[in-house]
Design a protein around this motif. Structure first.
Motif, mmCIF file in Angstrom:
data_model
loop_
_atom_site.group_PDB
_atom_site.id
_atom_site.type_symbol
_atom_site.label_atom_id
_atom_site.label_comp_id
_atom_site.label_asym_id
_atom_site.label_seq_id
_atom_site.Cartn_x
_atom_site.Cartn_y
_atom_site.Cartn_z
ATOM 1 N N THR A 196 0.815 -1.215 0.000
ATOM 2 C CA THR A 196 0.000 0.000 0.000
ATOM 3 C C THR A 196 0.855 1.274 0.000
ATOM 4 O O THR A 196 1.916 1.339 0.602
ATOM 5 C CB THR A 196 -1.033 0.090 1.164
ATOM 6 O OG1 THR A 196 -0.381 0.323 2.386
ATOM 7 C CG2 THR A 196 -1.920 -1.138 1.210
ATOM 8 N N TYR A 197 0.335 2.256 -0.712
ATOM 9 C CA TYR A 197 1.012 3.554 -0.814
ATOM 10 C C TYR A 197 1.027 4.265 0.530
ATOM 11 O O TYR A 197 2.031 4.876 0.911
ATOM 12 C CB TYR A 197 0.325 4.432 -1.864
ATOM 13 C CG TYR A 197 0.389 3.848 -3.247
ATOM 14 C CD1 TYR A 197 1.580 3.807 -3.952
ATOM 15 C CD2 TYR A 197 -0.759 3.342 -3.861
ATOM 16 C CE1 TYR A 197 1.644 3.257 -5.228
ATOM 17 C CE2 TYR A 197 -0.704 2.805 -5.133
ATOM 18 C CZ TYR A 197 0.490 2.763 -5.814
ATOM 19 O OH TYR A 197 0.549 2.217 -7.070
ATOM 20 N N SER A 198 -0.076 4.173 1.256
ATOM 21 C CA SER A 198 -0.144 4.875 2.544
ATOM 22 C C SER A 198 0.886 4.324 3.529
ATOM 23 O O SER A 198 1.573 5.088 4.213
ATOM 24 C CB SER A 198 -1.554 4.785 3.146
ATOM 25 O OG SER A 198 -1.934 3.437 3.337
ATOM 26 N N ARG A 199 1.035 2.997 3.599
ATOM 27 C CA ARG A 199 2.017 2.404 4.503
ATOM 28 C C ARG A 199 3.435 2.783 4.059
ATOM 29 O O ARG A 199 4.281 3.113 4.890
ATOM 30 C CB ARG A 199 1.866 0.885 4.549
ATOM 31 C CG ARG A 199 2.881 0.230 5.478
ATOM 32 C CD ARG A 199 2.678 -1.260 5.607
ATOM 33 N NE ARG A 199 1.486 -1.493 6.397
ATOM 34 C CZ ARG A 199 0.522 -2.334 6.040
ATOM 35 N NH1 ARG A 199 0.616 -3.030 4.935
ATOM 36 N NH2 ARG A 199 -0.533 -2.497 6.803
ATOM 37 N N THR A 200 3.677 2.750 2.775
ATOM 38 C CA THR A 200 5.001 3.118 2.266
ATOM 39 C C THR A 200 5.323 4.559 2.627
ATOM 40 O O THR A 200 6.424 4.865 3.108
ATOM 41 C CB THR A 200 5.065 2.921 0.739
ATOM 42 O OG1 THR A 200 4.682 1.573 0.423
ATOM 43 C CG2 THR A 200 6.458 3.200 0.209
#
Length: 185
Positions: A88-92
């Protein structure tokens, strides 16, 4: 035990305590622990590639990757290769520096495309962001988006007795399956 990692030792001790409470024999406990192969996609042995050992791990959070790295360090190998697919982009975006920190524990790091799952990239984050920070810190790191290209790169660069780990919640395990020598375990 046939599974590495301090977390597995802790789990085994809890299992022994429970078995003791139920008055199971020591032989039963020993046999059960010897047969335990671990959870699917948790430091799971996949096979060999040019004499290098290939594992897969579902780790997709820095804490999990650190546990995987520590378990790896108890193995014998020449160089380690982490093929990491962030989830996921948010976690990254939110854990970028933590990912960099834990990936420093590997000799070589390759990042694939982010496994978006349910998200759009509203964070303007990319695997190259992690690679750039790793390189600044002196780590051998690169971004290769496609699994086929990662597999080719590994086949050209790994050596006998290296250790290769595909890491992530997405389908990055496909890289491991692509590089494993058929009929060799």
């Amino acid at each position: 035990m046939s599974v590495p990692g301090e977390h597995n030792v802790s789990n085994a001790l809890a299992c022994i305590a429970l078995c003791h409470m139920y008055e199971l024999s020591k032989e039963s406990m020993i046999n059960g622990l010897k047969k335990f192969t671990g959870a699917n996609r948790r430091f799971e042995y996949i096979g060999k590639c040019k004499g290098a050992t290939v594992y897969d791990d579902y780790a997709h959070h820095p804490t999990e990757i650190l546990a995987t790295s520590k378990a790896m360090q108890k193995k014998k190998y020449n160089e380690s290769w982490a093929i990491f697919q962030s989830h996921t982009y948010s976690r990254t975006f939110n854990l970028l520096d933590e990912f960099v920190e834990v990936l420093m524990g590997f000799d070589n790091v390759i990042l694939s495309d982010i496994y978006a799952a349910r998200e759009e990239n509203i964070y303007n984050v990319s695997p190259q962001d992690i690679v750039d920070k790793l390189i600044i810190r002196g780590k051998k790191a690169l971004y290769i988006g496609k699994y086929e290209d990662i597999a080719e790169y590994l086949k050209q660069h790994v050596k006998e007795n290296d250790l290769i780990l595909t890491i992530g919640a997405g389908p990055v395990v496909e890289v491991a399956e692509m590089i494993v020598d058929k009929n060799v375990n």
